[in-house]
Enzyme design. Sequence first.
Site, mmCIF file in Angstrom:
data_model
loop_
_atom_site.group_PDB
_atom_site.id
_atom_site.type_symbol
_atom_site.label_atom_id
_atom_site.label_comp_id
_atom_site.label_asym_id
_atom_site.label_seq_id
_atom_site.Cartn_x
_atom_site.Cartn_y
_atom_site.Cartn_z
ATOM 1 N N PRO A 9 0.783 -1.227 0.000
ATOM 2 C CA PRO A 9 0.000 0.000 0.000
ATOM 3 C C PRO A 9 0.821 1.286 0.000
ATOM 4 O O PRO A 9 1.860 1.379 0.656
ATOM 5 C CB PRO A 9 -0.822 -0.109 1.284
ATOM 6 C CG PRO A 9 -0.094 -1.086 2.135
ATOM 7 C CD PRO A 9 0.543 -2.046 1.178
ATOM 8 N N ASN A 10 0.330 2.228 -0.766
ATOM 9 C CA ASN A 10 0.860 3.608 -0.855
ATOM 10 C C ASN A 10 2.159 3.720 -1.653
ATOM 11 O O ASN A 10 2.647 4.835 -1.875
ATOM 12 C CB ASN A 10 1.032 4.233 0.545
ATOM 13 C CG ASN A 10 -0.279 4.291 1.295
ATOM 14 O OD1 ASN A 10 -1.257 4.817 0.771
ATOM 15 N ND2 ASN A 10 -0.334 3.725 2.487
ATOM 16 N N ARG A 17 5.172 11.083 -2.349
ATOM 17 C CA ARG A 17 4.834 10.705 -0.981
ATOM 18 C C ARG A 17 6.028 10.923 -0.045
ATOM 19 O O ARG A 17 7.066 10.261 -0.198
ATOM 20 C CB ARG A 17 4.466 9.211 -0.981
ATOM 21 C CG ARG A 17 4.232 8.642 0.382
ATOM 22 C CD ARG A 17 4.190 7.122 0.354
ATOM 23 N NE ARG A 17 3.909 6.613 1.662
ATOM 24 C CZ ARG A 17 4.186 5.375 2.073
ATOM 25 N NH1 ARG A 17 4.716 4.509 1.246
ATOM 26 N NH2 ARG A 17 3.902 5.004 3.300
ATOM 27 N N TYR A 22 11.168 8.807 1.517
ATOM 28 C CA TYR A 22 11.157 7.763 0.478
ATOM 29 C C TYR A 22 11.819 8.192 -0.828
ATOM 30 O O TYR A 22 11.880 7.398 -1.772
ATOM 31 C CB TYR A 22 9.701 7.338 0.204
ATOM 32 C CG TYR A 22 9.003 6.786 1.432
ATOM 33 C CD1 TYR A 22 9.480 5.644 2.062
ATOM 34 C CD2 TYR A 22 7.876 7.411 1.969
ATOM 35 C CE1 TYR A 22 8.863 5.136 3.195
ATOM 36 C CE2 TYR A 22 7.245 6.920 3.103
ATOM 37 C CZ TYR A 22 7.742 5.784 3.709
ATOM 38 O OH TYR A 22 7.132 5.279 4.827
ATOM 39 N N ASN A 73 8.156 -5.586 -0.914
ATOM 40 C CA ASN A 73 8.021 -4.406 -0.062
ATOM 41 C C ASN A 73 6.559 -4.376 0.362
ATOM 42 O O ASN A 73 5.693 -3.881 -0.364
ATOM 43 C CB ASN A 73 8.404 -3.112 -0.785
ATOM 44 C CG ASN A 73 8.424 -1.921 0.177
ATOM 45 O OD1 ASN A 73 7.915 -2.028 1.299
ATOM 46 N ND2 ASN A 73 8.976 -0.807 -0.255
ATOM 47 N N ALA A 76 3.221 -0.927 4.876
ATOM 48 C CA ALA A 76 2.689 -0.954 6.249
ATOM 49 C C ALA A 76 2.255 -2.362 6.682
ATOM 50 O O ALA A 76 2.281 -2.681 7.881
ATOM 51 C CB ALA A 76 1.522 0.023 6.367
ATOM 52 N N HIS A 79 4.232 -4.642 9.142
ATOM 53 C CA HIS A 79 4.173 -4.514 10.598
ATOM 54 C C HIS A 79 2.871 -5.052 11.194
ATOM 55 O O HIS A 79 2.708 -5.053 12.407
ATOM 56 C CB HIS A 79 4.333 -3.032 10.987
ATOM 57 C CG HIS A 79 5.401 -2.336 10.210
ATOM 58 N ND1 HIS A 79 6.733 -2.678 10.305
ATOM 59 C CD2 HIS A 79 5.352 -1.333 9.286
ATOM 60 C CE1 HIS A 79 7.448 -1.910 9.485
ATOM 61 N NE2 HIS A 79 6.631 -1.085 8.855
ATOM 62 N N ASP A 86 1.879 -15.872 6.898
ATOM 63 C CA ASP A 86 1.432 -17.258 6.705
ATOM 64 C C ASP A 86 1.518 -17.665 5.233
ATOM 65 O O ASP A 86 1.852 -18.808 4.924
ATOM 66 C CB ASP A 86 -0.007 -17.422 7.207
ATOM 67 C CG ASP A 86 -0.098 -17.429 8.730
ATOM 68 O OD1 ASP A 86 0.954 -17.455 9.388
ATOM 69 O OD2 ASP A 86 -1.234 -17.405 9.246
ATOM 70 N N GLU A 97 12.617 -9.510 1.980
ATOM 71 C CA GLU A 97 11.882 -8.340 2.472
ATOM 72 C C GLU A 97 12.700 -7.085 2.191
ATOM 73 O O GLU A 97 13.891 -7.045 2.508
ATOM 74 C CB GLU A 97 11.657 -8.484 3.988
ATOM 75 C CG GLU A 97 11.056 -7.241 4.627
ATOM 76 C CD GLU A 97 10.948 -7.349 6.143
ATOM 77 O OE1 GLU A 97 11.178 -8.433 6.703
ATOM 78 O OE2 GLU A 97 10.642 -6.318 6.762
ATOM 79 N N HIS A 99 12.734 -2.562 2.102
ATOM 80 C CA HIS A 99 12.147 -1.250 2.414
ATOM 81 C C HIS A 99 13.057 -0.161 1.861
ATOM 82 O O HIS A 99 14.285 -0.317 1.860
ATOM 83 C CB HIS A 99 12.003 -1.058 3.926
ATOM 84 C CG HIS A 99 11.186 -2.123 4.560
ATOM 85 N ND1 HIS A 99 9.812 -2.147 4.477
ATOM 86 C CD2 HIS A 99 11.544 -3.239 5.233
ATOM 87 C CE1 HIS A 99 9.362 -3.220 5.090
ATOM 88 N NE2 HIS A 99 10.382 -3.907 5.563
ATOM 89 N N LEU A 100 12.446 0.925 1.436
ATOM 90 C CA LEU A 100 13.222 2.096 1.012
ATOM 91 C C LEU A 100 13.895 2.755 2.214
ATOM 92 O O LEU A 100 15.093 3.061 2.194
ATOM 93 C CB LEU A 100 12.297 3.105 0.324
ATOM 94 C CG LEU A 100 11.656 2.628 -0.980
ATOM 95 C CD1 LEU A 100 10.207 3.066 -1.044
ATOM 96 C CD2 LEU A 100 12.421 3.138 -2.173
ATOM 97 N N SER A 101 13.099 3.019 3.241
ATOM 98 C CA SER A 101 13.613 3.681 4.437
ATOM 99 C C SER A 101 14.184 2.632 5.389
ATOM 100 O O SER A 101 13.886 1.432 5.264
ATOM 101 C CB SER A 101 12.484 4.460 5.118
ATOM 102 O OG SER A 101 11.461 3.574 5.537
ATOM 103 N N ARG A 106 13.248 4.382 12.528
ATOM 104 C CA ARG A 106 12.019 5.177 12.528
ATOM 105 C C ARG A 106 11.167 4.857 13.761
ATOM 106 O O ARG A 106 11.681 4.408 14.773
ATOM 107 C CB ARG A 106 11.274 4.931 11.210
ATOM 108 C CG ARG A 106 12.103 5.370 9.993
ATOM 109 C CD ARG A 106 11.343 5.203 8.702
ATOM 110 N NE ARG A 106 10.129 6.002 8.707
ATOM 111 C CZ ARG A 106 9.146 5.868 7.800
ATOM 112 N NH1 ARG A 106 9.264 4.967 6.830
ATOM 113 N NH2 ARG A 106 8.077 6.626 7.865
ATOM 114 N N ARG A 110 7.477 0.497 13.605
ATOM 115 C CA ARG A 110 8.055 -0.023 12.353
ATOM 116 C C ARG A 110 9.236 -0.957 12.609
ATOM 117 O O ARG A 110 9.761 -1.574 11.682
ATOM 118 C CB ARG A 110 8.524 1.131 11.457
ATOM 119 C CG ARG A 110 7.400 2.010 10.962
ATOM 120 C CD ARG A 110 7.910 3.067 9.988
ATOM 121 N NE ARG A 110 7.029 4.214 9.971
ATOM 122 C CZ ARG A 110 5.916 4.314 9.234
ATOM 123 N NH1 ARG A 110 5.574 3.331 8.420
ATOM 124 N NH2 ARG A 110 5.150 5.383 9.289
#
Length: 144
Positions: A9-10, A17, A22, A73, A76, A79, A86, A97, A99-101, A106, A110
């Site tokens: 999402p997002n 954003r 990001y 990625n 949200a 978390h 599963d 896995e 992530h950009l950040s 943070r 997170r």
Amino acid sequence: MRILYLNGPNLNLLGTREPEKYGRTTLAEIEAQVRKRGAELHATIEFRQTNLEGELVNWIQEAKGKFDSIVLNAAAYTHTSIALRDAIAAVQVPTIEIHLSNVHAREEFRHKSLIAPVCRGQITGFGAQSYLLALDAAVSGNQG
Ligand code: DQA
């Protein structure tokens, strides 16, 4: 080598954003970089984004037998989502896995990733470069 990139999402809003967190690179630009590097590595790239948790679950399930690796990625849902965890555990397609950040630098909520224990590893904090580092990890990991 077939690699499935899944974005949660997002991430469709990348570029505009919260650019201080990001960056200003759009998801389409990241996809183009991944495809270019994928071609150099002779990897087949599928690249998708959805805002829906269940759609990510469906895509992970469908990856079994079709892809050698998933780069995820989960945004949200990283978390919060037991369902994603599963699904990854169920299909046994090696999943990286990303992530950009740097999620560990943070907010505390997170720091916890529900998917990390069922992933091969985590790449976090390198901006758009996280996507390319994961590609190298996916390809080299497959060579043993
Ligand atoms: C993110 C980090 C997550 O905590 C956040 O919810 C996102 C993006 C990242 O790429 O840095 O949406 O996954």
